[in-house]
Design a protein around this motif. Structure first.
Motif, PDB file in Angstrom:
ATOM      1  N   LEU A 359      35.953  44.202  45.247  1.00 54.61           N
ATOM      2  CA  LEU A 359      37.386  43.911  45.282  1.00 54.61           C
ATOM      3  C   LEU A 359      38.218  45.144  45.645  1.00 54.61           C
ATOM      4  O   LEU A 359      39.450  45.092  45.583  1.00 54.61           O
ATOM      5  N   THR A 360      37.570  46.265  46.011  1.00 53.37           N
ATOM      6  CA  THR A 360      38.285  47.494  46.323  1.00 53.37           C
ATOM      7  C   THR A 360      38.073  47.893  47.781  1.00 53.37           C
ATOM      8  O   THR A 360      37.186  47.388  48.472  1.00 53.37           O
ATOM      9  N   ASN A 361      38.887  48.856  48.228  1.00 53.21           N
ATOM     10  CA  ASN A 361      38.697  49.410  49.565  1.00 53.21           C
ATOM     11  C   ASN A 361      37.756  50.611  49.490  1.00 53.21           C
ATOM     12  O   ASN A 361      37.183  50.910  48.435  1.00 53.21           O
ATOM     13  N   ASP A 362      37.627  51.335  50.587  1.00 58.14           N
ATOM     14  CA  ASP A 362      36.679  52.452  50.634  1.00 58.14           C
ATOM     15  C   ASP A 362      37.063  53.587  49.698  1.00 58.14           C
ATOM     16  O   ASP A 362      36.217  54.423  49.345  1.00 58.14           O
ATOM     17  N   ASN A 363      38.322  53.630  49.295  1.00 57.58           N
ATOM     18  CA  ASN A 363      38.786  54.673  48.379  1.00 57.58           C
ATOM     19  C   ASN A 363      38.736  54.237  46.920  1.00 57.58           C
ATOM     20  O   ASN A 363      39.222  54.953  46.039  1.00 57.58           O
ATOM     21  N   GLY A 364      38.179  53.058  46.677  1.00 60.51           N
ATOM     22  CA  GLY A 364      38.059  52.573  45.312  1.00 60.51           C
ATOM     23  C   GLY A 364      39.325  51.971  44.746  1.00 60.51           C
ATOM     24  O   GLY A 364      39.431  51.760  43.530  1.00 60.51           O
ATOM     25  N   ILE A 365      40.296  51.679  45.620  1.00 63.90           N
ATOM     26  CA  ILE A 365      41.552  51.075  45.187  1.00 63.90           C
ATOM     27  C   ILE A 365      41.496  49.571  45.453  1.00 63.90           C
ATOM     28  O   ILE A 365      41.059  49.122  46.508  1.00 63.90           O
ATOM     29  N   GLY A 366      41.953  48.790  44.474  1.00 70.76           N
ATOM     30  CA  GLY A 366      41.921  47.338  44.594  1.00 70.76           C
ATOM     31  C   GLY A 366      42.716  46.832  45.780  1.00 70.76           C
ATOM     32  O   GLY A 366      43.664  47.481  46.245  1.00 70.76           O
ATOM     33  N   LYS A 367      42.326  45.674  46.282  1.00 70.97           N
ATOM     34  CA  LYS A 367      42.991  45.084  47.451  1.00 70.97           C
ATOM     35  C   LYS A 367      44.493  44.955  47.219  1.00 70.97           C
ATOM     36  O   LYS A 367      44.980  44.931  46.093  1.00 70.97           O
ATOM     37  N   HIS A 368      45.199  44.794  48.317  1.00 67.42           N
ATOM     38  CA  HIS A 368      46.654  44.884  48.285  1.00 67.42           C
ATOM     39  C   HIS A 368      47.328  43.678  47.648  1.00 67.42           C
ATOM     40  O   HIS A 368      48.239  43.818  46.829  1.00 67.42           O
ATOM     41  N   THR A 369      46.897  42.456  48.005  1.00 59.98           N
ATOM     42  CA  THR A 369      47.643  41.266  47.586  1.00 59.98           C
ATOM     43  C   THR A 369      46.692  40.127  47.231  1.00 59.98           C
ATOM     44  O   THR A 369      46.511  39.181  47.983  1.00 59.98           O
ATOM     45  N   PHE A 370      46.063  40.212  46.060  1.00 57.23           N
ATOM     46  CA  PHE A 370      45.283  39.082  45.564  1.00 57.23           C
ATOM     47  C   PHE A 370      46.233  37.950  45.188  1.00 57.23           C
ATOM     48  O   PHE A 370      47.285  38.177  44.582  1.00 57.23           O
ATOM     49  N   ARG A 371      45.854  36.717  45.503  1.00 58.95           N
ATOM     50  CA  ARG A 371      46.675  35.575  45.097  1.00 58.95           C
ATOM     51  C   ARG A 371      45.887  34.282  45.248  1.00 58.95           C
ATOM     52  O   ARG A 371      44.728  34.289  45.630  1.00 58.95           O
ATOM     53  N   SER A 372      46.534  33.145  44.955  1.00 57.74           N
ATOM     54  CA  SER A 372      45.975  31.790  45.103  1.00 57.74           C
ATOM     55  C   SER A 372      44.720  31.601  44.260  1.00 57.74           C
ATOM     56  O   SER A 372      43.726  31.052  44.713  1.00 57.74           O
ATOM     57  N   LEU A 373      44.789  32.016  43.006  1.00 61.10           N
ATOM     58  CA  LEU A 373      43.651  31.927  42.091  1.00 61.10           C
ATOM     59  C   LEU A 373      43.483  30.497  41.579  1.00 61.10           C
ATOM     60  O   LEU A 373      44.437  29.888  41.107  1.00 61.10           O
ATOM     61  N   PHE A 374      42.263  29.949  41.684  1.00 62.19           N
ATOM     62  CA  PHE A 374      41.993  28.636  41.084  1.00 62.19           C
ATOM     63  C   PHE A 374      40.516  28.523  40.754  1.00 62.19           C
ATOM     64  O   PHE A 374      39.681  29.306  41.233  1.00 62.19           O
ATOM     65  N   ILE A 375      40.174  27.573  39.899  1.00 62.15           N
ATOM     66  CA  ILE A 375      38.789  27.313  39.501  1.00 62.15           C
ATOM     67  C   ILE A 375      38.390  25.958  40.056  1.00 62.15           C
ATOM     68  O   ILE A 375      39.071  24.958  39.833  1.00 62.15           O
ATOM     69  N   ASP A 376      37.264  25.912  40.794  1.00 59.42           N
ATOM     70  CA  ASP A 376      36.866  24.665  41.455  1.00 59.42           C
ATOM     71  C   ASP A 376      36.067  23.774  40.509  1.00 59.42           C
ATOM     72  O   ASP A 376      35.858  24.092  39.325  1.00 59.42           O
ATOM     73  N   SER A 377      35.610  22.640  41.032  1.00 59.16           N
ATOM     74  CA  SER A 377      34.898  21.650  40.222  1.00 59.16           C
ATOM     75  C   SER A 377      33.535  22.138  39.754  1.00 59.16           C
ATOM     76  O   SER A 377      32.951  21.547  38.845  1.00 59.16           O
ATOM     77  N   ARG A 378      33.015  23.217  40.326  1.00 58.83           N
ATOM     78  CA  ARG A 378      31.733  23.792  39.922  1.00 58.83           C
ATOM     79  C   ARG A 378      31.905  24.870  38.862  1.00 58.83           C
ATOM     80  O   ARG A 378      30.918  25.435  38.379  1.00 58.83           O
ATOM     81  N   GLY A 379      33.165  25.216  38.579  1.00 63.84           N
ATOM     82  CA  GLY A 379      33.421  26.301  37.655  1.00 63.84           C
ATOM     83  C   GLY A 379      33.475  27.656  38.321  1.00 63.84           C
ATOM     84  O   GLY A 379      33.442  28.688  37.641  1.00 63.84           O
ATOM     85  N   LEU A 380      33.584  27.699  39.649  1.00 64.20           N
ATOM     86  CA  LEU A 380      33.686  28.952  40.383  1.00 64.20           C
ATOM     87  C   LEU A 380      35.146  29.333  40.567  1.00 64.20           C
ATOM     88  O   LEU A 380      36.002  28.474  40.806  1.00 64.20           O
ATOM     89  N   LEU A 381      35.416  30.627  40.460  1.00 60.12           N
ATOM     90  CA  LEU A 381      36.767  31.157  40.593  1.00 60.12           C
ATOM     91  C   LEU A 381      36.991  31.620  42.031  1.00 60.12           C
ATOM     92  O   LEU A 381      36.189  32.379  42.580  1.00 60.12           O
ATOM     93  N   TRP A 382      38.090  31.161  42.636  1.00 61.01           N
ATOM     94  CA  TRP A 382      38.407  31.507  44.023  1.00 61.01           C
ATOM     95  C   TRP A 382      39.757  32.197  44.094  1.00 61.01           C
ATOM     96  O   TRP A 382      40.680  31.880  43.345  1.00 61.01           O
ATOM     97  N   PHE A 383      39.891  33.126  45.033  1.00 58.49           N
ATOM     98  CA  PHE A 383      41.187  33.731  45.344  1.00 58.49           C
ATOM     99  C   PHE A 383      41.082  34.420  46.703  1.00 58.49           C
ATOM    100  O   PHE A 383      40.000  34.486  47.303  1.00 58.49           O
ATOM    101  N   VAL A 384      42.209  34.910  47.201  1.00 54.74           N
ATOM    102  CA  VAL A 384      42.233  35.526  48.531  1.00 54.74           C
ATOM    103  C   VAL A 384      42.943  36.869  48.452  1.00 54.74           C
ATOM    104  O   VAL A 384      43.667  37.165  47.502  1.00 54.74           O
ATOM    105  N   ASN A 385      42.709  37.700  49.475  1.00 48.42           N
ATOM    106  CA  ASN A 385      43.540  38.878  49.700  1.00 48.42           C
ATOM    107  C   ASN A 385      44.471  38.542  50.854  1.00 48.42           C
ATOM    108  O   ASN A 385      44.056  38.497  52.010  1.00 48.42           O
TER     109      ASN A 385
END
Length: 648
Positions: A359-385
């Motif tokens: 979830l980080t870039n080459d410098n170890g800093i987290g991505k800029h804009t995580f969003r759209s978090l949801f849990i699907d019917s399998r119990g998996l967590l999804w989101f985007v940068n």
């Protein structure tokens, strides 16, 4: 007492059916399929024009009318006559008996005291490179003088036309204009401030969740590099009758700016308990009041890194959160070092770190804009940068802290896309994952989910022109929002192209809504949220909130005689809309028959809803009588029988 769909006793008098009174008293209000609603703010009073018995009020760039005699309020929008949205100026001509309303885009409406509207679109339609923005309006008899940067326009409010246009080099260019009076504002502002027209307090809407019969909305989002807040902290909740605005002056309590609230979720089993995230951390609310605040001083949350330095509590960036089935909240913390994904137990006030280097870039800093978090019917967590730097889709197995990143957009034909923005991700009723990007919508098929790499499938729509060619679904349309309705149909919101509705099999475009062909409030859609029970589809935009009454609801698990019903019922002679049957199972078979068993119409439900136009199979309106709605489940098992009375 038996439900309306079960009644059959009636008395025929002179060709009409006399219906028992109770049939009209136990049904909730239902919007007609295909109708629009605007949910506009009328909170901040900007101007007042007195017209005798009425006040016209410009508030939050919307218009309403107040009757001084009976204290009634009438709001105006595009669903009841206005031509546009976001009014900037109004002015009343006593001689013409009309109000001029000027919009941000230079469109013009004239409104009389009875609410009749006449549009003057000449300035709006004028093709020019000049700035057409109207900066002021002055009234002089039957005329309104409109001041712009390129000219002064003289509008004849009686005739409803632009009489003259004066550019600065015009020999008759006005050197003086009537003063703009504030007398009406000064006289009536104390009265107007006590009025409460129906609607939210603000037109700022960014994300929403429809839960527990309520629409929970957030107001805004931070933009990197802008020193001042884009929006104050806003959470507004609509319960179907009233709006509630959550506590606002929270910065006075926390000591840090309460701004850019962009995500929230509701605690399972407790609809009053809401947790929200914004630019300065995470906030817990109970019944709209702040009860706990989290930042880098009292939690594992961290501040964003900028040029190698961690910023303070003004930049604890939270842009995604979702409760799991255990009542734990999963939280995304942006642009941080060593912290990205966290699990929070609000009951124990306990945090668990699920940071992952993926979830980080080459410098170890987290991505800029995580969003759209949801849990699907399998119990998996999804989101985007959602950022042009390393846009990606993430799939997380929460139980094993395993995360897969999908950032190579190659479709089934081997075509590679250079995607700049990934705005949203969601799951359809068949278990496929849909992703919205600036290059159009893509689908991850359910059989590939969880694999180390996936195909970003693009649906092909046959041209049906004899060429055997097909086109990718909404190819290169910038998709800003996706929602799946009860019939597994896909609603796509876009940047500047409006809304598209695709069929459950993705092969047919059922609707395309823009501001030009519908009552859609804006072509720039920020989010789409659907009431699963009623089928009302809410569109959040840069101009505010509106909705469309669709013909699909979430299906029932079983068809119950107490739940399956039709409306309107009876169908009166003046009704020309669709007749709706609700409470059906998914893809139910529906037949409309006459009382003697003749087949009138048939089809299948969209989720839990079926609509009938009141016509027979030849397109003719049916005669007065009682019609049977006979249903069966998709596998052919017997369903229910409901009755509809038609009066012509």
């Amino acid at each position: 007492m038996r439900h309306i769909c079960q009644w059959f006793n009636h008395t025929k008098v002179k060709g009409l059916f006399l219906l028992p009174f109770y049939l009209f008293t136990f049904l909730p209000s239902q919007a007609q399929v295909g109708t629009w609603k605007h949910y506009l703010a009328y909170h901040e009073v900007q101007d007042i024009c007195a017209t005798g018995d009425y006040l016209f009020v410009l508030a939050s760039n919307g218009l309403y009318q107040y009757n001084l005699n009976d204290q009634s309020i009438t709001t105006f929008d595009r669903t009841n006559g206005l031509s546009d949205t976001h009014i900037t100026h109004i002015g009343w001509s006593q001689q013409a008996k009309r109000l001029i309303t000027v919009y941000e885009n230079s469109n013009i409406d004239l409104v009389d005291a009875k609410g009749n509207v006449t549009n003057i679109s000449a300035l709006y339609s004028k093709s020019t490179t000049e700035d057409k923005t109207v900066t002021d309006v002055r009234i002089d008899g039957i005329y309104a003088w409109l001041i712009t940067n390129f000219a002064i326009l003289k509008v004849n409010m009686q005739r409803g036309e632009i009489a003259d246009t004066y550019t600065p080099n015009h020999p008759d260019y006005p050197t003086s204009l009537p003063e703009k009076s504030t007398a009406d504002y000064d006289k009536y502002i104390s009265t107007v401030k006590t009025l409460k027209p129906f609607g939210p307090d603000y037109n700022h809407f960014y994300e929403a969740k429809f839960l527990n019969g309520k629409l929970y909305t957030t107001g805004g989002y931070f933009i990197s590099g802008i020193p001042d807040p884009v929006y104050p902290g806003i959470i507004q909740v609509y319960d179907g009758n009233d709006w509630m605005t959550y506590e606002e002056n929270i910065g006075d309590k926390t000591g840090y700016r309460y701004i850019d609230i962009n995500c929230l979720d509701v605690m399972p089993g407790n609809p009053q308990y809401v947790i929200a995230g914004g630019r300065s951390g995470m906030y817990e609310f109970n019944d709209g009041k702040l009860v706990r605040y989290h930042n880098k001083d009292n939690s594992p949350l961290r501040g964003a890194f900028d040029r190698g330095n961690e910023l303070g509590n003004e930049y604890v960036l939270i842009s995604g959160m979702k409760f799991d089935n255990n009542g734990h909240l999963w939280v995304l913390n942006n642009q941080t070092q060593g912290v990205t994904l966290l699990e929070f137990d609000p009951v124990e006030n306990k945090w668990t770190d699920h940071h992952n280097k993926i979830l980080t870039n080459d410098n170890g800093i987290g991505k800029h804009t995580f969003r759209s978090l949801f849990i699907d019917s399998r119990g998996l967590l999804w989101f985007v940068n959602d950022n042009w730097v390393e846009p990606a889709v993430f799939c997380c197995d929460m139980s094993n802290d395993a995360i897969v990143k999908y950032d190579s957009f190659v479709n089934q034909d081997g075509q590679r896309y250079s995607v700049s923005w990934i705005t949203c991700v969601c799951e359809d009723k068949e278990g496929n994952i849909w992703v919205g990007t600036d290059k159009g919508p893509f689908m991850i098929q359910k059989n590939e989910i969880g694999e180390s790499s996936v195909t970003f499938y693009q649906v092909k729509i046959p041209r049906n022109d004899g060429s055997n060619f097909a086109d990718y679904l909404l190819n290169n349309v910038s998709i800003s929002a996706i929602a799946i309705d009860g019939g597994n149909r896909k609603w796509f919101g876009s940047d500047n192209a409006g809304v598209f509705l695709m069929s459950a099999d993705n092969m047919e475009q059922l609707q395309s809504f823009t501001t030009s062909n519908s009552k859609l409030i804006s072509d720039n859609i920020a989010y789409i949220s659907i009431n699963p029970t009623s089928g009302e589809v809410f569109f959040l935009s840069d101009k505010g909130l509106c909705s469309y009454q669709s013909d699909a609801t979430n299906p029932a698990e079983t068809m119950d005689n107490d739940e399956v019903r039709a409306y309107p019922n009876p169908v009166t002679p003046d009704y020309t809309g669709l007749i709706t049957v609700t409470g059906l199972t998914y893809d139910a078979d529906v037949k409309i028959t006459s009382s003697n068993g003749a087949l009138i119409a048939e089809g299948r439900s969209n989720g839990g809803m079926f609509t009938w136009d009141g016509c027979d199979r030849q397109g003719r309106r049916v005669a007065s009588g009682v019609y049977m709605v006979v249903t069966a489940t998709s596998d052919g098992k017997k369903g229910t029988v409901c009755k509809i009375a038609v009066i012509n």
